[in-house]
Design a protein around this motif. Structure first.
Motif, PDB file in Angstrom:
ATOM      1  N   ARG A 295     -28.106 -30.888 -35.717  1.00 27.95           N
ATOM      2  CA  ARG A 295     -26.986 -31.503 -34.994  1.00 27.95           C
ATOM      3  C   ARG A 295     -25.844 -31.804 -35.966  1.00 27.95           C
ATOM      4  O   ARG A 295     -24.673 -31.710 -35.609  1.00 27.95           O
ATOM      5  N   GLU A 296     -26.190 -32.114 -37.230  1.00 27.34           N
ATOM      6  CA  GLU A 296     -25.138 -32.275 -38.244  1.00 27.34           C
ATOM      7  C   GLU A 296     -24.428 -30.945 -38.459  1.00 27.34           C
ATOM      8  O   GLU A 296     -23.216 -30.868 -38.594  1.00 27.34           O
ATOM      9  N   GLU A 297     -25.241 -29.883 -38.464  1.00 30.62           N
ATOM     10  CA  GLU A 297     -24.720 -28.523 -38.646  1.00 30.62           C
ATOM     11  C   GLU A 297     -23.764 -28.154 -37.503  1.00 30.62           C
ATOM     12  O   GLU A 297     -22.686 -27.611 -37.715  1.00 30.62           O
TER      13      GLU A 297
ATOM     14  N   GLU B   4     -12.101 -29.429 -27.647  1.00 32.14           N
ATOM     15  CA  GLU B   4     -12.981 -30.585 -27.410  1.00 32.14           C
ATOM     16  C   GLU B   4     -14.450 -30.186 -27.439  1.00 32.14           C
ATOM     17  O   GLU B   4     -14.789 -29.044 -27.114  1.00 32.14           O
ATOM     18  N   CYS B   5     -15.310 -31.138 -27.807  1.00 30.93           N
ATOM     19  CA  CYS B   5     -16.756 -30.962 -27.625  1.00 30.93           C
ATOM     20  C   CYS B   5     -17.192 -31.960 -26.556  1.00 30.93           C
ATOM     21  O   CYS B   5     -17.066 -33.174 -26.728  1.00 30.93           O
ATOM     22  N   ILE B   6     -17.653 -31.411 -25.445  1.00 28.94           N
ATOM     23  CA  ILE B   6     -18.037 -32.233 -24.285  1.00 28.94           C
ATOM     24  C   ILE B   6     -19.540 -32.108 -24.075  1.00 28.94           C
ATOM     25  O   ILE B   6     -20.074 -30.999 -24.132  1.00 28.94           O
ATOM     26  N   SER B   7     -20.209 -33.226 -23.840  1.00 29.34           N
ATOM     27  CA  SER B   7     -21.644 -33.152 -23.500  1.00 29.34           C
ATOM     28  C   SER B   7     -21.849 -33.466 -22.033  1.00 29.34           C
ATOM     29  O   SER B   7     -21.195 -34.359 -21.493  1.00 29.34           O
ATOM     30  N   PHE B   8     -22.778 -32.741 -21.415  1.00 34.66           N
ATOM     31  CA  PHE B   8     -23.285 -33.115 -20.101  1.00 34.66           C
ATOM     32  C   PHE B   8     -24.602 -33.829 -20.373  1.00 34.66           C
ATOM     33  O   PHE B   8     -25.533 -33.216 -20.915  1.00 34.66           O
ATOM     34  N   LEU B   9     -24.659 -35.093 -20.008  1.00 33.59           N
ATOM     35  CA  LEU B   9     -25.837 -35.905 -20.314  1.00 33.59           C
ATOM     36  C   LEU B   9     -26.389 -36.502 -19.029  1.00 33.59           C
ATOM     37  O   LEU B   9     -25.626 -37.000 -18.196  1.00 33.59           O
ATOM     38  N   GLY B  10     -27.701 -36.446 -18.890  1.00 35.88           N
ATOM     39  CA  GLY B  10     -28.302 -37.066 -17.707  1.00 35.88           C
ATOM     40  C   GLY B  10     -29.781 -36.754 -17.662  1.00 35.88           C
ATOM     41  O   GLY B  10     -30.268 -35.906 -18.416  1.00 35.88           O
ATOM     42  N   PRO B  11     -30.514 -37.433 -16.768  1.00 37.82           N
ATOM     43  CA  PRO B  11     -31.955 -37.212 -16.701  1.00 37.82           C
ATOM     44  C   PRO B  11     -32.289 -35.821 -16.177  1.00 37.82           C
ATOM     45  O   PRO B  11     -31.423 -35.138 -15.616  1.00 37.82           O
ATOM     46  N   SER B  12     -33.533 -35.434 -16.339  1.00 40.16           N
ATOM     47  CA  SER B  12     -33.988 -34.122 -15.883  1.00 40.16           C
ATOM     48  C   SER B  12     -33.674 -33.946 -14.394  1.00 40.16           C
ATOM     49  O   SER B  12     -33.894 -34.852 -13.598  1.00 40.16           O
ATOM     50  N   GLY B  13     -33.120 -32.786 -14.052  1.00 39.28           N
ATOM     51  CA  GLY B  13     -32.855 -32.474 -12.650  1.00 39.28           C
ATOM     52  C   GLY B  13     -31.526 -32.984 -12.126  1.00 39.28           C
ATOM     53  O   GLY B  13     -31.228 -32.861 -10.938  1.00 39.28           O
ATOM     54  N   CYS B  14     -30.658 -33.541 -13.002  1.00 39.71           N
ATOM     55  CA  CYS B  14     -29.398 -34.125 -12.510  1.00 39.71           C
ATOM     56  C   CYS B  14     -28.303 -33.070 -12.308  1.00 39.71           C
ATOM     57  O   CYS B  14     -27.229 -33.393 -11.823  1.00 39.71           O
ATOM     58  N   GLY B  15     -28.573 -31.822 -12.687  1.00 39.37           N
ATOM     59  CA  GLY B  15     -27.604 -30.751 -12.419  1.00 39.37           C
ATOM     60  C   GLY B  15     -26.840 -30.256 -13.637  1.00 39.37           C
ATOM     61  O   GLY B  15     -25.877 -29.496 -13.502  1.00 39.37           O
TER      62      GLY B  15
ATOM     63  N   GLN C 274     -29.570 -38.866 -25.483  1.00 36.72           N
ATOM     64  CA  GLN C 274     -28.333 -39.664 -25.587  1.00 36.72           C
ATOM     65  C   GLN C 274     -27.797 -39.728 -27.007  1.00 36.72           C
ATOM     66  O   GLN C 274     -26.588 -39.718 -27.216  1.00 36.72           O
ATOM     67  N   GLU C 275     -28.707 -39.757 -27.989  1.00 31.23           N
ATOM     68  CA  GLU C 275     -28.248 -39.879 -29.373  1.00 31.23           C
ATOM     69  C   GLU C 275     -27.479 -38.622 -29.791  1.00 31.23           C
ATOM     70  O   GLU C 275     -26.436 -38.708 -30.449  1.00 31.23           O
ATOM     71  N   GLU C 276     -28.004 -37.464 -29.364  1.00 34.30           N
ATOM     72  CA  GLU C 276     -27.319 -36.203 -29.649  1.00 34.30           C
ATOM     73  C   GLU C 276     -25.932 -36.194 -29.025  1.00 34.30           C
ATOM     74  O   GLU C 276     -24.951 -35.797 -29.649  1.00 34.30           O
TER      75      GLU C 276
END
Ligand code: ATP
Length: 372
Positions: free
Chosen positions: A176-178, A33-44, A197-199
């Motif tokens: 990111r395509e790469e 799987e490819c999992i992203s951690f996404l969130g605002p600056s400082g969210c951990g 978010q787009e990434e």
């Protein structure tokens, strides 16, 4: 067949002094799987990645990689590849030596190192820069080399900490395509940290949305965008019009709402999406700009049905943004942004024009709010 998890986080918590930076973090990542951690600056995000990498220890909870408990196991015994935001190549080493460094540490034979370095450079499409030094490469090339170096040891897990954030917009898109291609080709389980978010939408099988150290939602890009678990997730991902209002009634499967202030109110309906609402309750109402249809006035009457809501408005201003036109439309006391695909633009759109806006109640998101 039972699922194979490459990474498991159970109740992970991390504090710095009195600051709880990560709390009750549970996640199971399937092999490949490819999992992203996404969130605002400082969210951990980075703190969590650093615990997975072994640079930090959790205060509570368990961390498992490939079926082995990893609490207390040092970073160099976790079989990971890492790419950071800054180009972390050794400046005094050639590209080939940089890429082969991990294999050399593992005491691989010279011939094997040569072959695998060549393969890794092929993988990132830079076989011709093997003899150059990092300073002779562009930013994008350096990040590709950092990726080759992370992949050359065929790690169990690839950790990417905002690897694209130092690149300009065009290069970010290319890389990111790469990354997507590399993930498909290598099948390596990947965790990608980003605040873009787009990434995250582009690259991930699933996204973990974090806020203030807590997991807000784990889901596919489609689920995160179209079925947000909270107001935070909805507003963090994509653009949305926010209206204030209150519940006027519940009818069948719909919540009836009044939006706007004073005399300039308008009615609409929405799907409650499993949430309980009471009559009179103040709410925040959201509608994405691309879910609103815009027509010159007169083609549709203001109306509210179970299938469609139509309201009258006036265009305040228009902005041509290439593939779409963004229209700012006054509706009662509210302002709504509407995205009209440029190819479908009614010829006559102008500022000051009276228009009719319409949308499906199913595209409206309602969250309990203060009504302000
Ligand atoms: P960014 O996108 O800005 O990198 P992030 O989501 O990766 O943010 P973290 O770097 O994980 O966030 O930081 C989370 C919180 O922990 C922040 O408030 C940060 O100031 C704090 N923090 C991180 N590392 C330490 C540390 N070593 N000591 C004290 N506080 C820290």
């Amino acid at each position: 067949m039972a699922k194979t998890f490459d990474v498991e986080l159970h109740g992970i918590r991390k504090t710095f002094g009195s600051n709880v930076v990560v709390d009750r973090f549970d996640l199971q990542i399937e092999r490949g799987e490819c999992i992203s951690f996404l969130g605002p600056s400082g969210c951990g995000k980075t703190t969590t990645l650093n615990m997975i990498a072994g640079f930090l220890d959790p205060d509570q909870g368990e961390l498992w990689i490939k079926g082995k408990r990893m609490n207390g196991v040092p970073a160099n015994r976790r079989d990971l590849g890492m790419v950071f935001q800054t180009y972390s190549l050794f400046p005094h080493m050639s590209v080939a030596d940089n890429v082969g460094y991990g294999l050399k540490l593992r005491k691989a034979a010279k011939e094997e190192i040569k072959t695998r370095v060549a393969q890794a450079l092929e993988l990132v499409k830079l076989p011709h820069v093997a003899d150059r030094y990092p300073k002779q490469l562009s930013g994008g090339q350096r990040q590709r080399i950092a990726i080759a170096r992370a992949l050359v040891t065929e790690p169990s897990l690839l950790l990417l900490d905002e690897p694209l954030s130092n690149l300009d917009a065009k290069l970010r898109e290319e890389l990111r395509e790469e990354l997507k291609r590399l993930h498909k080709e290598t099948g390596v389980t990947t965790i990608f940290v980003t605040h873009d978010q787009e990434e995250a939408l582009y690259l991930s099988d699933r996204i973990v949305v974090l806020d203030h150290g807590k997991v807000e939602q784990i889901g596919t890009p489609y689920e995160i965008y179209n079925e947000p678990a909270s107001e935070f997730v909805h507003t963090f991902i994509g653009k949305s019009n926010r209206l204030t209002g209150h519940v006027t009634g519940l009818r069948g499967e719909h919540v009836e709402l009044l939006a706007g202030q004073g005399e300039q109110v308008f009615t609409l309906t929405a799907s409650p999406r499993g949430r309980a609402f009471a009559s009179g309750q103040p709410v925040s109402i959201y509608l994405r700009p691309e879910k609103i249809y815009l027509e010159p006035a007169g083609q549709a009457e203001a109306s509210v049905t179970q299938e469609r809501v139509s309201v009258a408005g006036q265009i305040r201003q228009l902005a041509f943004l290439g593939s779409f036109i963004e229209c700012e439309v006054a509706v009662g006391s509210e302002t709504m942004m509407v995205r009209v695909p440029a190819g479908l633009q009614p010829q006559s759109l102008t500022a000051g024009q009276q228009v009719s806006l319409s949308w499906h109640p199913a595209d409206v998101f309602v969250f309990p709010g203060k009504g302000q």
